[in-house]
Write a protein that holds these residues in place. Structure first.
Motif, PDB file in Angstrom:
ATOM      1  N   ASP A 123       0.836  -1.206   0.000  1.00 49.83           N
ATOM      2  CA  ASP A 123       0.000   0.000   0.000  1.00 49.83           C
ATOM      3  C   ASP A 123       0.866   1.249   0.000  1.00 49.83           C
ATOM      4  O   ASP A 123       0.569   2.222  -0.688  1.00 49.83           O
ATOM      5  CB  ASP A 123      -0.951   0.015   1.194  1.00 49.83           C
ATOM      6  CG  ASP A 123      -2.086  -0.979   1.040  1.00 49.83           C
ATOM      7  OD1 ASP A 123      -2.355  -1.411  -0.101  1.00 49.83           O
ATOM      8  OD2 ASP A 123      -2.700  -1.336   2.063  1.00 49.83           O
ATOM      9  N   ALA A 167       2.147   1.625  -3.460  1.00 46.53           N
ATOM     10  CA  ALA A 167       1.070   1.992  -4.375  1.00 46.53           C
ATOM     11  C   ALA A 167       0.749   3.477  -4.256  1.00 46.53           C
ATOM     12  O   ALA A 167       0.564   4.164  -5.262  1.00 46.53           O
ATOM     13  CB  ALA A 167      -0.169   1.143  -4.098  1.00 46.53           C
ATOM     14  N   GLN A 168       0.716   3.992  -3.029  1.00 45.61           N
ATOM     15  CA  GLN A 168       0.443   5.414  -2.823  1.00 45.61           C
ATOM     16  C   GLN A 168       1.537   6.272  -3.460  1.00 45.61           C
ATOM     17  O   GLN A 168       1.256   7.270  -4.110  1.00 45.61           O
ATOM     18  CB  GLN A 168       0.351   5.718  -1.330  1.00 45.61           C
ATOM     19  CG  GLN A 168      -0.856   5.120  -0.656  1.00 45.61           C
ATOM     20  CD  GLN A 168      -0.767   5.207   0.857  1.00 45.61           C
ATOM     21  OE1 GLN A 168       0.138   5.810   1.410  1.00 45.61           O
ATOM     22  NE2 GLN A 168      -1.718   4.569   1.528  1.00 45.61           N
ATOM     23  N   ARG A 169       2.775   5.870  -3.286  1.00 48.77           N
ATOM     24  CA  ARG A 169       3.881   6.654  -3.848  1.00 48.77           C
ATOM     25  C   ARG A 169       3.888   6.584  -5.371  1.00 48.77           C
ATOM     26  O   ARG A 169       4.191   7.569  -6.040  1.00 48.77           O
ATOM     27  CB  ARG A 169       5.208   6.177  -3.276  1.00 48.77           C
ATOM     28  CG  ARG A 169       5.323   6.550  -1.810  1.00 48.77           C
ATOM     29  CD  ARG A 169       6.625   6.161  -1.219  1.00 48.77           C
ATOM     30  NE  ARG A 169       6.662   6.602   0.179  1.00 48.77           N
ATOM     31  CZ  ARG A 169       7.680   6.414   0.966  1.00 48.77           C
ATOM     32  NH1 ARG A 169       8.751   5.807   0.537  1.00 48.77           N
ATOM     33  NH2 ARG A 169       7.644   6.838   2.202  1.00 48.77           N
ATOM     34  N   LEU A 170       3.571   5.430  -5.923  1.00 50.22           N
ATOM     35  CA  LEU A 170       3.511   5.309  -7.379  1.00 50.22           C
ATOM     36  C   LEU A 170       2.343   6.116  -7.946  1.00 50.22           C
ATOM     37  O   LEU A 170       2.462   6.717  -9.012  1.00 50.22           O
ATOM     38  CB  LEU A 170       3.430   3.842  -7.795  1.00 50.22           C
ATOM     39  CG  LEU A 170       4.711   3.038  -7.556  1.00 50.22           C
ATOM     40  CD1 LEU A 170       4.464   1.567  -7.826  1.00 50.22           C
ATOM     41  CD2 LEU A 170       5.852   3.565  -8.402  1.00 50.22           C
ATOM     42  N   ASP A 171       1.209   6.136  -7.231  1.00 44.86           N
ATOM     43  CA  ASP A 171       0.089   6.966  -7.668  1.00 44.86           C
ATOM     44  C   ASP A 171       0.477   8.441  -7.668  1.00 44.86           C
ATOM     45  O   ASP A 171       0.140   9.186  -8.590  1.00 44.86           O
ATOM     46  CB  ASP A 171      -1.129   6.757  -6.759  1.00 44.86           C
ATOM     47  CG  ASP A 171      -1.787   5.404  -6.961  1.00 44.86           C
ATOM     48  OD1 ASP A 171      -1.505   4.743  -7.992  1.00 44.86           O
ATOM     49  OD2 ASP A 171      -2.577   5.001  -6.083  1.00 44.86           O
ATOM     50  N   ALA A 172       1.195   8.876  -6.635  1.00 42.57           N
ATOM     51  CA  ALA A 172       1.644  10.267  -6.567  1.00 42.57           C
ATOM     52  C   ALA A 172       2.620  10.577  -7.704  1.00 42.57           C
ATOM     53  O   ALA A 172       2.549  11.646  -8.322  1.00 42.57           O
ATOM     54  CB  ALA A 172       2.296  10.547  -5.209  1.00 42.57           C
ATOM     55  N   ASP A 202       2.674   9.105 -10.622  1.00 41.17           N
ATOM     56  CA  ASP A 202       1.857   9.152 -11.836  1.00 41.17           C
ATOM     57  C   ASP A 202       1.173  10.514 -11.977  1.00 41.17           C
ATOM     58  O   ASP A 202       1.132  11.089 -13.068  1.00 41.17           O
ATOM     59  CB  ASP A 202       0.814   8.025 -11.802  1.00 41.17           C
ATOM     60  CG  ASP A 202       0.056   7.916 -13.099  1.00 41.17           C
ATOM     61  OD1 ASP A 202       0.698   7.916 -14.171  1.00 41.17           O
ATOM     62  OD2 ASP A 202      -1.186   7.813 -13.042  1.00 41.17           O
ATOM     63  N   THR A 203       0.666  11.046 -10.867  1.00 39.21           N
ATOM     64  CA  THR A 203       0.030  12.362 -10.885  1.00 39.21           C
ATOM     65  C   THR A 203       1.023  13.441 -11.292  1.00 39.21           C
ATOM     66  O   THR A 203       0.712  14.311 -12.123  1.00 39.21           O
ATOM     67  CB  THR A 203      -0.562  12.683  -9.494  1.00 39.21           C
ATOM     68  OG1 THR A 203      -1.535  11.691  -9.173  1.00 39.21           O
ATOM     69  CG2 THR A 203      -1.190  14.059  -9.460  1.00 39.21           C
TER      70      THR A 203
END
Length: 109
Positions: free
Chosen positions: A83, A86-91, A93-94
């Motif tokens: 998790d 995943a949060q860091r990869l989502d950030a 990507d943003t």
């Protein structure tokens, strides 16, 4: 966590990848690497002692096979950290998307 230490070496990781395709003789495995057969034997011993591979004798050949149980244990140990990644990869990507918009002239949002 002996498996984690055993996986630190790139040759041992490659040996596991080869064994993931199925059982193979030590000699066949050794022929795929630019190191000596005794070196491959030592790597296989480390993997065996960590429980990552099994070995059986068939005549004069030693056949090695992957034992996935320690990998499952390692996977379970890593689960709480997924998790976080995943949060860091989502950030990330943003931020990449913002950079692309800025390059196209859309400006920051």
């Amino acid at each position: 966590m002996e498996a984690l230490a055993a996986l630190a070496d790139p040759i041992r990781r490659e040996l596991l990848a080869l064994l993931a395709r199925g059982e193979q003789a030590a000699g066949e495995l050794a022929g795929r690497f630019p190191v000596s057969r005794p070196a491959i034997s030592r790597h296989l011993r480390v993997l065996r002692e960590a429980g990552l591979v099994t070995c059986r004798e068939e005549g004069r050949r030693r056949l090695y096979a992957l034992d996935p149980r320690p990998l499952r244990e390692l996977d379970e140990w890593l689960e709480p950290y997924r998790d976080l990644w995943a949060q860091r990869l989502d950030a990330l990507d943003t931020e990449i998307a913002r950079g692309r918009r800025a390059q196209r002239g859309g400006g920051p949002t």
